[in-house]
Design a protein around this motif. Structure first.
Motif, short mmCIF file in Angstrom:
data_model
loop_
_atom_site.label_atom_id
_atom_site.label_comp_id
_atom_site.label_asym_id
_atom_site.label_seq_id
_atom_site.Cartn_x
_atom_site.Cartn_y
_atom_site.Cartn_z
N ARG A 132 0.83 -1.21 0.00
CA ARG A 132 0.00 0.00 0.00
C ARG A 132 0.86 1.25 0.00
NH1 ARG A 132 -5.27 -1.52 1.53
NH2 ARG A 132 -5.32 -3.76 1.90
N LEU A 133 0.29 2.31 -0.57
CA LEU A 133 0.95 3.61 -0.63
C LEU A 133 -0.01 4.65 -0.08
CD1 LEU A 133 3.46 5.18 -1.70
CD2 LEU A 133 2.16 5.56 -3.81
N ASP A 134 0.37 5.26 1.04
CA ASP A 134 -0.47 6.23 1.72
C ASP A 134 -0.25 7.62 1.10
OD1 ASP A 134 -1.81 7.94 3.41
OD2 ASP A 134 -0.92 7.16 5.25
N LEU A 135 -1.33 8.19 0.53
CA LEU A 135 -1.24 9.52 -0.09
C LEU A 135 -1.96 10.57 0.75
CD1 LEU A 135 -1.79 8.88 -3.92
CD2 LEU A 135 0.22 8.48 -2.52
N GLY A 136 -2.16 10.31 2.00
CA GLY A 136 -2.80 11.31 2.86
C GLY A 136 -4.31 11.19 2.86
N ASP A 137 -4.93 11.45 1.72
CA ASP A 137 -6.40 11.36 1.64
C ASP A 137 -6.87 10.02 1.06
OD1 ASP A 137 -5.47 11.80 -0.92
OD2 ASP A 137 -7.06 13.23 -1.44
N ARG A 138 -5.94 9.16 0.71
CA ARG A 138 -6.29 7.84 0.15
C ARG A 138 -5.08 6.92 0.28
NH1 ARG A 138 -8.37 9.87 -5.05
NH2 ARG A 138 -8.33 11.83 -3.90
N THR A 139 -5.35 5.64 0.35
CA THR A 139 -4.27 4.65 0.38
C THR A 139 -4.43 3.74 -0.82
OG1 THR A 139 -4.17 4.73 2.79
CG2 THR A 139 -3.18 2.82 1.72
N LEU A 140 -3.50 3.85 -1.75
CA LEU A 140 -3.55 3.05 -2.97
C LEU A 140 -2.97 1.67 -2.72
CD1 LEU A 140 -2.38 5.73 -5.58
CD2 LEU A 140 -4.69 5.28 -4.71
N VAL A 141 -3.44 0.69 -3.50
CA VAL A 141 -2.97 -0.68 -3.36
C VAL A 141 -2.35 -1.12 -4.68
CG1 VAL A 141 -3.61 -3.05 -2.77
CG2 VAL A 141 -4.92 -1.14 -1.81
N ALA A 142 -1.13 -1.62 -4.62
CA ALA A 142 -0.50 -2.19 -5.82
C ALA A 142 -1.10 -3.58 -6.05
CB ALA A 142 1.00 -2.28 -5.64
N MET A 143 -1.58 -3.83 -7.25
CA MET A 143 -2.26 -5.10 -7.53
C MET A 143 -1.89 -5.54 -8.94
SD MET A 143 -4.58 -7.42 -6.54
CE MET A 143 -5.28 -6.60 -5.10
N ARG A 144 -1.12 -6.62 -9.04
CA ARG A 144 -0.68 -7.08 -10.37
C ARG A 144 -1.89 -7.53 -11.18
NH1 ARG A 144 3.85 -11.62 -10.67
NH2 ARG A 144 2.08 -12.99 -10.36
N PRO A 145 -2.00 -7.06 -12.42
CA PRO A 145 -3.11 -7.50 -13.26
C PRO A 145 -2.89 -8.94 -13.73
CG PRO A 145 -1.64 -6.09 -14.50
CD PRO A 145 -1.12 -6.10 -13.09
N PRO A 146 -3.93 -9.60 -14.24
CA PRO A 146 -3.78 -11.01 -14.64
C PRO A 146 -2.95 -11.19 -15.91
CG PRO A 146 -6.04 -10.25 -15.00
CD PRO A 146 -5.33 -9.15 -14.29
N VAL A 147 -2.86 -10.15 -16.75
CA VAL A 147 -2.11 -10.23 -18.00
C VAL A 147 -1.03 -9.14 -17.97
CG1 VAL A 147 -2.25 -9.98 -20.51
CG2 VAL A 147 -4.11 -11.11 -19.26
N TYR A 148 0.21 -9.53 -18.26
CA TYR A 148 1.31 -8.57 -18.22
C TYR A 148 2.48 -9.10 -19.03
CZ TYR A 148 2.69 -11.89 -14.62
OH TYR A 148 2.99 -13.05 -13.94
N ASP A 149 3.40 -8.22 -19.39
CA ASP A 149 4.54 -8.65 -20.21
C ASP A 149 5.88 -8.32 -19.57
OD1 ASP A 149 4.77 -5.93 -20.56
OD2 ASP A 149 4.52 -5.95 -22.73
N SER A 150 5.87 -7.95 -18.31
CA SER A 150 7.13 -7.72 -17.62
C SER A 150 6.99 -8.18 -16.18
CB SER A 150 7.49 -6.22 -17.62
OG SER A 150 8.51 -5.98 -16.64
N PRO A 151 8.05 -8.81 -15.63
CA PRO A 151 7.97 -9.28 -14.24
C PRO A 151 7.88 -8.14 -13.23
CG PRO A 151 10.19 -9.53 -15.12
CD PRO A 151 9.33 -9.14 -16.27
#
Ligand SMILES: [Fe+2]
Ligand SMILES: [Fe+2]
Length: 276
Positions: A132-151
């Motif tokens: 998670r990344l706390d931006l003060g007014d919101r906390t974003l979540v890193a979430m790998r998508p199901p399809v991707y082309d880079s590790p």
């Protein structure tokens, strides 16, 4: 033969949700049967964050669109979803122009970019899948998508708006530049996603079906209101089910082959060469 190419279409940024904007770009218009979106995003909260950084050849328009929404010195974070050029194309220049920004990457992204990443580790924050990344007014979540082309790939979810940035997932060509997948023919869009999913991730045909579907479940469970990504017009709530459905079917779909040497020779003839 001399061919006149019309000026490139410019789509002004699209508001996806409160303080959240999609920055549009594309390539292929006028030179190919379809064009490919090349988007980025910005969330203008208490601590504004830029999500992916566009292509170097479109730098001027990218910065014009971005700085119409947020002042460079107000940008606090720059999130790069993975190390491909269509996501990192302006990262060094943006970090120079935005002196208060921290680059949100990860160890492998820095390793893979090598000297092409001119951002000191002192200005970086590493964010792994599920963190998670706390931006003060919101906390974003890193979430790998199901399809991707880079590790190095991570998507980004904003629980306050329900907007999910899916990096290279849900990609589709478009006949002409449009803001929203609702403007695409549904069959064209479905086939476009199946095709691009397999182009982006040819390993999809080799995955364990149950485990892959669990990856789609994980993204579906976010309950997103909007999906935005680099290579698709915005996907609103009414179209989320079809986007997820196409992703689920991408493991077994039969798709059109990629352009081959014969197509290259056609292009070479169009350009006035002989082909080989
Ligand atoms: Fe990529
Ligand atoms: Fe990409």
């Amino acid at each position: 033969m001399h061919t006149t190419i019309a000026p490139k279409t410019h789509l002004a940024p699209t508001k996806l949700a409160s303080e959240t904007y999609l920055l549009h770009d594309h390539q292929g218009e006028g030179t190919a049967p379809v064009c490919v979106p090349l988007n980025a995003m910005v969330i203008r909260g208490v601590e504004p964050i830029v999500v992916d950084t566009g292509m170097p050849e479109h730098r001027e328009q990218f910065f014009a669109d971005l700085f119409s929404i947020v002042e460079p010195e107000d940008i606090r974070w720059v999130f790069v979803s993975h190390d491909d050029i269509d996501h990192t194309g302006n990262v060094n220049e943006l970090m120079d122009l935005a002196p208060n920004a921290t680059l949100v990457g990860n160890w492998f992204l820095m390793e893979r970019m090598g000297a092409s990443l001119a951002v000191s580790p002192l200005r970086q924050r590493w964010l792994g899948d599920g963190e998670r990344l706390d931006l003060g007014d919101r906390t974003l979540v890193a979430m790998r998508p199901p399809v991707y082309d880079s590790p190095t790939t991570r998507g980004l979810f904003d629980p306050t708006t329900g907007v999910y940035w899916a990096s290279d997932a849900f990609s589709t060509p478009m006949p002409v530049p449009v803001r929203d997948v609702a403007a695409l023919d549904p069959m064209f869009w479905d086939e476009g996603m199946l095709m691009f999913n397999q182009y982006v991730a040819p390993w999809l045909t080799m995955v364990d079906e149950t485990r892959f579907q669990a990856c789609v479940d994980r993204v579906q469970a976010l309950g997103a209101s909007v999906i935005a990504a680099c290579h698709t017009p915005m996907i609103g709530r009414s179209h989320l089910d079809q986007a997820l459905s196409a992703t689920r079917r991408s493991t077994s779909a039969t798709v059109a082959p990629q352009p081959d040497q014969a197509v290259l020779e056609q292009i070479q003839r169009t350009l006035g060469g002989h082909g080989s």
